[in-house]
Motif scaffolding. Structure first.
Motif: not given
Ligand code: ADP
Length: 450
Positions: A101-105
């Motif tokens: 999982i990644g993180q954006k905004d």
């Protein structure tokens, strides 16, 4: 006669027992809490360990090139990552789900997961993970591994581990998540943390059972003693009356008793004495063995004390033509501290035995010696004495030597047992010295400082 009720109510558990029970329970609960924390820690640490290992194996180059959108689909990098997750999941059969999982905004999204594209649980790249938890965000914010759960979902009970994936500069670029079944972890947790409490509960049960048994035994002994004491008193009073009446008749001079009546009365007197002796022994036994004996200590002027006992035995002594002698070694002014009634039992029994077992026409004497902080009183006779092999057993109660039985003298075998008890209550002792055929000497020792 008042018969003691056998339905005596047992007292409640004593304060020390309750304190012990409480202490054991607190210890049990504290140990269980401690073990719970330790097992939980080790269970979670094993989940983290595995998650971290998978995270470390993620192909870093491929991950770097992913955009985190649907466009990743079909790219060799996405294929590499997907294959990695699928293989890892298939070799770890217990892992339900592996995902990156990644993180954006301020939102978390999927790079890839281990589910096949046709699965209902498959999440395509770029899909926002709306159910992301604070623990997942914490991985990005703090760069620390996290565990979560156990949580229930439609597939079962799971525990999740999250490990950060960092770039060369140490920045968290993604997290690897793994869901594992929590059943084993929960079973271990329940069993290990319940164990100390169960052991302590077993201890409490044993303690209470022992205490209950002890109280029952004590209540039984008290009832027996009380009954014995009441019964003996009831018998002794009329018996003493008979004894005095017979003694009065035997002493009568005017008009003198005819010889036949005298013989019969002597027999009655002897039997009466025997009975009084037996009852006295029972009474003494009940008073010595009853509740914890509390000594009523007083200063006893010992010479007059012994003279009184000797006087009370003169008649029995005369019947066997025995002389009772208080030796000059017993000082006129000697004062001994002790319980008058209990010491009376002791000397009365020793002198009675002397009279019974010495040869007719001989002497029973009491002498005294001061011995290293002890008063030592010896009662000696000139009878058959006691064989070495029996010198210990005669104090154990209900033991009579063959010579004693053969002598025809009445006896219960309790007298010396009582003497032993009486002296021990005074922190003293009683010993016998005897060479068979040369009489016996019983020595009572009492601490001078008592
Ligand atoms: P009993 O009522 O039989 O006299 P005791 O307890 O007083 O019981 O004594 C136990 C046994 O020790 C007696 O039965 C007797 O065999 C032996 N015994 C006690 N005193 C003497 C003694 N002075 N001489 C010989 N034997 C004795």
């Amino acid at each position: 006669m008042r018969i003691p009720s056998d339905a005596k109510k047992l007292p409640h558990f004593s304060i020390p027992v309750l304190v012990a029970v409480l202490g054991i329970l607190i210890l049990g609960i504290a140990s269980s809490v401690y073990v719970y924390q330790k097992v939980d820690e080790s269970g979670r640490s094993s989940v983290l360990q595995r998650t971290q290992t998978f995270a470390a194996g993620v192909p870093a180059l491929a991950l770097e090139r992913l955009r985190g959108t649907e466009e990743d689909l079909g790219t060799p990098e996405h294929e590499t990552i997907k294959t990695y997750l699928t293989v890892m999941r298939s070799v770890n059969a217990d892992a339900r789900f592996l995902y990156i999982i990644g993180q954006k905004d301020e939102e978390l999204f999927f790079y890839a997961d281990s589910e096949p594209a046709e699965s209902a649980d498959y999440s395509p790249p770029g899909q926002i993970y709306y159910e992301a938890t604070p623990a997942m965000f914490a991985v990005f914010e703090e760069g620390e591994r996290q565990t979560e759960g156990p949580d229930q979902d439609r597939w079962g009970l799971w525990i999740s581990g999250y490990a950060p994936i960092t770039d060369e500069a140490g920045n968290v670029v993604a997290l690897l998540g793994m869901d594992l079944p929590a059943t084993e972890y929960l079973t271990d947790l329940a069993i290990y943390s319940a164990l100390p409490l169960l052991v302590m509960l077993a201890l409490v049960c044993i303690l209470l059972i022992l205490e209950q048994t002890r109280r029952k035994e004590r209540a039984y002994v008290e009832q027996k003693t009380e009954f014995l004491s009441i019964a003996s008193h009831e018998i002794r009073t009329p018996l003493t009356g008979i004894r005095w009446a017979v003694e009065g008749l035997l002493k009568r001079q005017n008009p003198p008793l005819d010889p036949k009546s005298r013989v019969i009365l002597s027999l009655v007197h002897e039997s009466c004495l025997g009975l009084v002796g037996r009852v006295n022994n029972l009474l003494d036994l009940s008073s010595l063995e009853g509740k914890t004996q509390v000594l009523r200590m007083e200063a006893i002027s010992i010479r007059s004390f012994l003279e009184d006992i000797v006087d009370s035995l003169l008649l029995s002594a005369r019947q066997r033509d025995v002389t009772l002698h208080i030796d000059v070694s017993v000082p006129e002014d000697l004062v001994v501290r002790g319980d008058r009634q209990i010491l009376h039992h002791a000397f009365f029994n020793l002198l009675t035995n002397g009279i019974k077992y010495t040869h007719e026409g001989t002497r029973v004497s009491i002498s005294y010696a001061a011995e290293q902080g002890m008063h030592a009183f010896s009662v000696s006779d000139e009878g058959d004495g006691i064989a070495q092999s029996e010198q210990a057993t005669i104090f154990t109660g209900y033991h009579r030597t063959r010579e004693a039985i053969r002598s025809g003298q009445y006896g219960t075998g309790l007298g010396l047992y009582l003497v032993k008890k009486a002296t021990e209550l005074h922190n003293g002792s009683v010993r016998v010295q005897s060479t068979p055929g040369n009489g016996a000497t019983f020595t009572v020792r009492i601490p001078a400082s008592t």
